[in-house]
Write an enzyme that holds these catalytic residues in place. Structure first.
Site, PDB file in Angstrom:
ATOM      1  N   MET A 170      63.365  29.006  64.048  1.00 15.43           N
ATOM      2  CA  MET A 170      62.955  28.442  65.336  1.00 15.43           C
ATOM      3  C   MET A 170      61.480  28.034  65.271  1.00 15.43           C
ATOM      4  SD  MET A 170      65.209  30.191  68.238  1.00 15.43           S
ATOM      5  CE  MET A 170      64.201  31.602  68.582  1.00 15.43           C
ATOM      6  N   GLY A 171      60.969  27.870  64.047  1.00 17.56           N
ATOM      7  CA  GLY A 171      59.609  27.376  63.888  1.00 17.56           C
ATOM      8  C   GLY A 171      58.558  28.439  64.126  1.00 17.56           C
TER       9      GLY A 171
ATOM     10  N   GLN B  96      70.546  30.144  72.965  1.00 18.48           N
ATOM     11  CA  GLN B  96      70.494  31.569  72.650  1.00 18.48           C
ATOM     12  C   GLN B  96      69.497  32.317  73.531  1.00 18.48           C
ATOM     13  OE1 GLN B  96      69.312  30.659  68.435  1.00 18.48           O
ATOM     14  NE2 GLN B  96      68.010  32.439  68.648  1.00 18.48           N
TER      15      GLN B  96
ATOM     16  N   LYS C 273      65.119  41.369  59.514  1.00 22.04           N
ATOM     17  CA  LYS C 273      64.592  41.908  60.784  1.00 22.04           C
ATOM     18  C   LYS C 273      65.653  41.728  61.865  1.00 22.04           C
ATOM     19  CE  LYS C 273      61.419  39.960  63.460  1.00 22.04           C
ATOM     20  NZ  LYS C 273      61.999  39.984  64.825  1.00 22.04           N
ATOM     21  N   ASP C 274      66.333  40.583  61.817  1.00 27.18           N
ATOM     22  CA  ASP C 274      67.436  40.324  62.741  1.00 27.18           C
ATOM     23  C   ASP C 274      68.736  40.775  62.068  1.00 27.18           C
ATOM     24  OD1 ASP C 274      65.994  38.835  64.928  1.00 27.18           O
ATOM     25  OD2 ASP C 274      65.431  37.648  63.197  1.00 27.18           O
TER      26      ASP C 274
ATOM     27  N   GLY D 268      66.436  36.479  57.576  1.00 24.03           N
ATOM     28  CA  GLY D 268      65.632  37.699  57.483  1.00 24.03           C
ATOM     29  C   GLY D 268      66.406  38.898  58.013  1.00 24.03           C
TER      30      GLY D 268
ATOM     31  N   GLY E  60      56.626  35.875  56.923  1.00 23.44           N
ATOM     32  CA  GLY E  60      58.007  36.345  56.783  1.00 23.44           C
ATOM     33  C   GLY E  60      58.939  35.178  56.488  1.00 23.44           C
ATOM     34  N   HIS E  61      58.764  34.089  57.241  1.00 21.34           N
ATOM     35  CA  HIS E  61      59.579  32.896  56.967  1.00 21.34           C
ATOM     36  C   HIS E  61      59.311  32.390  55.543  1.00 21.34           C
ATOM     37  CE1 HIS E  61      59.309  32.372  61.501  1.00 21.34           C
ATOM     38  NE2 HIS E  61      60.598  32.315  61.297  1.00 21.34           N
TER      39      HIS E  61
ATOM     40  N   MET F  77      56.873  41.276  61.007  1.00 16.66           N
ATOM     41  CA  MET F  77      56.399  39.947  61.412  1.00 16.66           C
ATOM     42  C   MET F  77      57.412  39.281  62.328  1.00 16.66           C
ATOM     43  SD  MET F  77      54.324  38.201  58.392  1.00 16.66           S
ATOM     44  CE  MET F  77      53.023  39.104  57.584  1.00 16.66           C
TER      45      MET F  77
HETATM   46  O1  PAF Z   1      66.588  33.859  63.636  1.00 13.87           O
HETATM   47  C1  PAF Z   1      66.299  32.799  64.235  1.00 13.87           C
HETATM   48  O2  PAF Z   1      65.159  32.323  64.183  1.00 13.87           O
HETATM   49  C2  PAF Z   1      67.366  32.096  65.050  1.00 13.87           C
HETATM   50  O3  PAF Z   1      68.175  32.996  65.714  1.00 13.87           O
HETATM   51  C3  PAF Z   1      68.192  31.106  64.225  1.00 13.87           C
HETATM   52  C4  PAF Z   1      69.004  31.816  63.144  1.00 13.87           C
HETATM   53  C5  PAF Z   1      67.296  30.085  63.580  1.00 13.87           C
HETATM   54  C6  PAF Z   1      69.200  30.375  65.131  1.00 13.87           C
HETATM   55  O4  PAF Z   1      68.557  29.663  66.127  1.00 13.87           O
END
Ligand code: PAF
Length: 282
Positions: free
Chosen positions: A30-31, A61, A149-150, A147, A36-37, A184
């Site tokens: 989501m930018g 979401q 984390k989720d 990641g 971490g990304h 992060m």
């Molecule tokens: O983890 C995220 O940033 C978001 O939930 C994802 C997987 C990009 C979906 O919008």
């Protein structure tokens, strides 16, 4: 590196790569990219010839009272980072390009999606599954990287991919932490300096629980109490949304840490909801 906003152009480009025999890795984001990304991008880059990064703050979401409007955004910065980390293409669509006005098809994984974060964010995982399925359909990557984390998100997406026979390998990468242990997250920017200074207490609480488990305490209720008391002491005023011990795949609650168990927590620090987790081995 190209930045594409049109789903059709994204599909065309990915199709052309596949025709050339090139493999594709996708990192959905989501930018507001952070280190971490970058660890996800770096891993994904090693796994395929072409790396596609999506930057899309997915409206479906977010619940009505959540932070969709104020979610941090900085596309210029994201593009520079993605390019520096080897992305061949960034996909940054507008919501209108991703969702037709009469969009009406949703993907739900109800059992897993109602647990943990799903209890307080009832439509969240439906939105995540739907947008990730759309991205997978557009890109048709060989591998998609997320990641840990989720953790719940990844467990749900794995179930979706399995149940719908999607032809993609999902890869989870370890949580990336600040030097003081805070996981992060793009949402960390919402924290006031005082909240930020105390927020590492969440990770310390998880570490404390891990030590207790190693020392022989395996009763989930006792361990939850240890975590709660730690937060009450080190992060006074924080509100625990949940602190749960669950099976790492089914996310079903467990009463004893007698097999590998995930401790997952969500904590409101001020108005900011932070999540973290730790896999407890026995
Ligand atoms: O983890 C995220 O940033 C978001 O939930 C994802 C997987 C990009 C979906 O919008």
């Amino acid at each position: 590196m190209d930045c594409i906003t049109s789903p059709d152009l994204l599909r065309q480009q990915c199709r052309a790569w596949r025709k050339q025999g090139l493999t594709i890795a996708l990192v959905p984001t989501m930018g507001f990219l952070h280190a971490g990304h970058m660890s996800l991008l770096d891993h994904a880059r090693l796994r395929a010839d072409k790396l596609v990064v999506s930057v899309f703050v997915n409206p479906t979401q977010f619940g009505p009272a959540e932070d969709l409007d104020r979610y941090p955004r900085d596309l210029e910065h994201d593009l520079a980072l993605a390019e520096a980390h080897g992305a061949a293409l960034v996909f940054a669509p507008d919501p209108a390009a991703m969702y037709h006005p009469d969009h009406g098809t949703w993907i739900e994984v109800p059992e897993l999606g109602q647990r943990l974060c799903g209890a307080s964010r009832p439509i969240h995982f439906r939105g995540v599954c739907t947008v990730v399925a759309k991205l997978l359909n557009l890109v048709r990557p060989d591998v998609a990287v997320f990641g840990e984390k989720d953790w719940q998100q990844l467990a749900i997406l794995r179930r979706m991919v399995r149940d719908l026979n999607m032809d993609v390998e999902l890869v989870g990468r370890p949580i990336f932490r600040e030097a003081d242990g805070l996981a992060m997250s793009s949402r960390n920017v919402y924290l006031t300096p005082e909240e930020r200074a105390k927020a590492p207490a969440i990770h310390e609480g998880l570490e404390l629980v891990r030590r207790e488990v190693r020392g022989g305490v395996i009763d989930a209720e006792a361990l939850t109490l240890i975590f709660r008391e730690h937060l009450a002491d080190k992060l006074p005023g924080a509100r625990i949304d949940y602190a749960s011990f669950v099976h790492p795949e089914s996310l079903a609650p467990v009463t004893r840490v007698a097999a590998p168990t995930l401790m997952a927590v969500a904590v409101f620090v001020g108005n900011v909801r932070l999540i973290d987790n730790m896999l407890l081995e026995v």
